[in-house]
Scaffold this motif. Structure first.
Motif, PDB file in Angstrom:
ATOM      1  N   SER A   1     -14.637  -5.396  10.681  1.00 52.18           N
ATOM      2  CA  SER A   1     -13.569  -6.182  11.328  1.00 52.18           C
ATOM      3  C   SER A   1     -12.970  -7.196  10.365  1.00 52.18           C
ATOM      4  N   ALA A   2     -12.982  -6.874   9.095  1.00 50.12           N
ATOM      5  CA  ALA A   2     -12.484  -7.804   8.074  1.00 50.12           C
ATOM      6  C   ALA A   2     -11.133  -7.346   7.554  1.00 50.12           C
ATOM      7  N   ASP A   3     -10.312  -8.313   7.171  1.00 51.45           N
ATOM      8  CA  ASP A   3      -9.014  -8.004   6.592  1.00 51.45           C
ATOM      9  C   ASP A   3      -9.163  -7.677   5.112  1.00 51.45           C
ATOM     10  N   VAL A   4      -8.466  -6.623   4.680  1.00 56.85           N
ATOM     11  CA  VAL A   4      -8.415  -6.258   3.262  1.00 56.85           C
ATOM     12  C   VAL A   4      -6.980  -6.442   2.786  1.00 56.85           C
ATOM     13  N   MET A   5      -6.817  -7.275   1.786  1.00 57.16           N
ATOM     14  CA  MET A   5      -5.506  -7.451   1.173  1.00 57.16           C
ATOM     15  C   MET A   5      -5.554  -6.848  -0.227  1.00 57.16           C
ATOM     16  N   GLN A   6      -4.640  -5.945  -0.492  1.00 60.24           N
ATOM     17  CA  GLN A   6      -4.549  -5.352  -1.827  1.00 60.24           C
ATOM     18  C   GLN A   6      -3.472  -6.076  -2.628  1.00 60.24           C
ATOM     19  N   LEU A   7      -3.767  -6.318  -3.896  1.00 61.95           N
ATOM     20  CA  LEU A   7      -2.800  -6.893  -4.812  1.00 61.95           C
ATOM     21  C   LEU A   7      -2.369  -5.819  -5.801  1.00 61.95           C
ATOM     22  N   PHE A   8      -1.080  -5.754  -6.060  1.00 61.54           N
ATOM     23  CA  PHE A   8      -0.548  -4.780  -7.009  1.00 61.54           C
ATOM     24  C   PHE A   8       0.136  -5.523  -8.148  1.00 61.54           C
ATOM     25  N   GLY A   9      -0.186  -5.120  -9.357  1.00 61.01           N
ATOM     26  CA  GLY A   9       0.441  -5.735 -10.517  1.00 61.01           C
ATOM     27  C   GLY A   9      -0.173  -5.163 -11.775  1.00 61.01           C
ATOM     28  N   SER A  10       0.010  -5.861 -12.870  1.00 64.01           N
ATOM     29  CA  SER A  10      -0.567  -5.421 -14.137  1.00 64.01           C
ATOM     30  C   SER A  10      -0.796  -6.643 -15.008  1.00 64.01           C
TER      31      SER A  10
ATOM     32  N   THR B   1       2.728  -7.820 -16.122  1.00 65.52           N
ATOM     33  CA  THR B   1       3.629  -8.370 -15.093  1.00 65.52           C
ATOM     34  C   THR B   1       2.997  -9.478 -14.273  1.00 65.52           C
ATOM     35  N   GLY B   2       1.648  -9.576 -14.291  1.00 63.46           N
ATOM     36  CA  GLY B   2       1.003 -10.433 -13.307  1.00 63.46           C
ATOM     37  C   GLY B   2       1.139  -9.773 -11.948  1.00 63.46           C
ATOM     38  N   GLY B   3       0.916 -10.522 -10.892  1.00 60.45           N
ATOM     39  CA  GLY B   3       1.035  -9.964  -9.548  1.00 60.45           C
ATOM     40  C   GLY B   3       2.467  -9.596  -9.219  1.00 60.45           C
ATOM     41  N   ILE B   4       2.634  -8.478  -8.547  1.00 60.72           N
ATOM     42  CA  ILE B   4       3.965  -8.037  -8.126  1.00 60.72           C
ATOM     43  C   ILE B   4       4.092  -8.086  -6.602  1.00 60.72           C
ATOM     44  N   ALA B   5       3.101  -7.528  -5.899  1.00 58.92           N
ATOM     45  CA  ALA B   5       3.221  -7.400  -4.447  1.00 58.92           C
ATOM     46  C   ALA B   5       1.844  -7.335  -3.808  1.00 58.92           C
ATOM     47  N   TYR B   6       1.847  -7.409  -2.476  1.00 59.38           N
ATOM     48  CA  TYR B   6       0.593  -7.347  -1.717  1.00 59.38           C
ATOM     49  C   TYR B   6       0.821  -6.560  -0.437  1.00 59.38           C
TER      50      TYR B   6
END
Length: 395
Positions: free
Chosen positions: A219-228, A231-236
């Protein structure tokens, strides 16, 4: 911030971070044999404004490079921005690692964006499973906890999945981790309510099946981070959503089907056969579909395969192959060879207990995605290694 280090005997140690550091004004390489030593060196140095070079000493190519080169002596170092603080390197999963110089502005603005994202939970504790030599480990595992203020940072050299569960049971916990750990936790039989906590996963995509299993169990939230690294972080994105939402101050568009990014987190300078200035907007090799709600990642340009008129991500095929009994890891790539009747070919690399018939592999792909008409080659290797961040590495 309270720093708790769990040693090899599972003893919890409260660690002081009051050591001072004199800023030399030059790049210094941080040498640490453990996460404990890394933190004790990094935080005082960072607070003093020291320029630091961070790299995985277990990466033989990088180690050799640093033994033969002095970053301060490289041509055009004087071109770097005055507030340049850290030099990170990519994992090198597709070739020799690229260096990315990050400024204080890059880092501070991205930490502010991450802090805003995690405010959906009342975070009192941060547990870190990732190494600190890469950008995700430093941003999510050190700079973000520092920015959160009155929290406890919990670090161990190597958490086992059940040990991580015990930590998160205490509630209000932010876990900085990778897809490998999310998958491993999904295989445990224990069901625990972790609804007050948040898991952040980065360094690679998570299959929706793995997220569904994880969310059902915990029942936990998973947040994915996308980037490199560059670029650093781009989106979530949260949960099984397909749509990526750009981070604060990040602008994205589609250019020749690829993702084009403008952002204050992008490195102005890279170390790639010398110091080079990066032109903005930066176009990645990621194929996307975009609309007003965000964008969907279809895969890397060399990881998109057209089957029965549909574009299929190589990740999906890898996941399919890894479900076959005896297949431990799979890497699927689209390669181009001029000498072939058809210039494109699928290269399937398998780490498996037994070799599979090509006809059997083709049948499995056909059953899930339609008739495969592109020629493919299967190569077997003894081991498909995982980098320290959990990425499959063939080099």
């Amino acid at each position: 911030m309270i720093f708790t280090y769990i040693d090899g005997s599972n003893t919890r140690n409260s660690v002081s971070l009051l050591d001072t550091h004199h800023n030399s004004g030059f790049f210094e390489t941080l040498h640490a044999d453990s996460k404990l030593e890394f933190i004790k060196q990094f935080i005082p140095a960072y607070n003093a404004g020291q320029k630091l070079v961070l790299f995985d000493k277990n990466h033989t190519q990088l180690l050799d490079f640093h033994q033969k080169n002095n970053i301060n002596s490289l041509k055009d170092t004087e071109s770097l921005e005055p507030d340049t603080r850290l030099l990170f390197f990519t994992s090198g999963s597709s070739g020799f690692p690229v260096g990315a110089f990050k400024t204080q502005t890059n880092l501070a603005k991205e930490v502010k964006a991450l802090k805003e994202l995690v405010s959906v939970k009342c975070i009192k504790r941060v547990v870190v499973t990732v190494p600190f030599v890469h950008i995700y480990g430093v941003l999510g595992g050190l700079l973000l906890p520092l920015a959160l203020g009155e929290i406890e940072l919990i670090v161990k050299e190597d958490f086992l999945p059940y040990e991580l569960i015990e930590e998160v049971k205490k509630g209000d916990t932010l876990v900085i981790t990778t897809p490998v750990f999310i998958k491993a936790l999904g295989k445990l039989s224990e069901t625990v309510d972790m609804s007050s906590s948040l898991f952040i996963s980065s360094t690679g995509p998570l299959h929706t099946d793995d997220i569904s299993v994880f969310e059902t169990l915990y029942s936990a939230d998973v947040m994915q981070l996308f980037g490199s690294t560059e670029t650093g972080g781009i989106a979530y994105k949260f949960g099984v959503s397909k749509k990526w939402i750009p981070l604060r101050d990040v602008s994205v568009e589609q250019k020749n089907e690829r993702l084009s990014v403008s952002s204050p987190y992008i490195s102005t300078f890279l170390l790639q056969e010398g110091i080079q200035k990066l032109e903005l907007p930066f176009t990645t090799e990621d194929i996307i579909e975009i609309d007003s709600e965000g964008f969907e990642l279809l895969g890397r340009s060399n990881k998109i395969i057209k089957i029965a008129g549909k574009r299929i991500s190589a990740l999906a095929i890898e996941s399919l192959l890894e479900k076959i009994e005896g297949v431990e890891r799979a890497v699927v790539t689209l390669v181009y060879k001029k000498e072939l009747l058809r210039s494109e070919q699928i290269l399937i690399t398998l780490q498996a207990k037994n070799q599979l018939q090509k006809s059997f592999i083709k049948q499995k792909i056909n059953e899930s995605y339609g008739v495969l008409t592109i020629p493919f080659k299967v190569v077997y290797v003894e081991t498909i290694k995982l980098s320290s961040m959990g990425k499959k590495v063939l080099f």
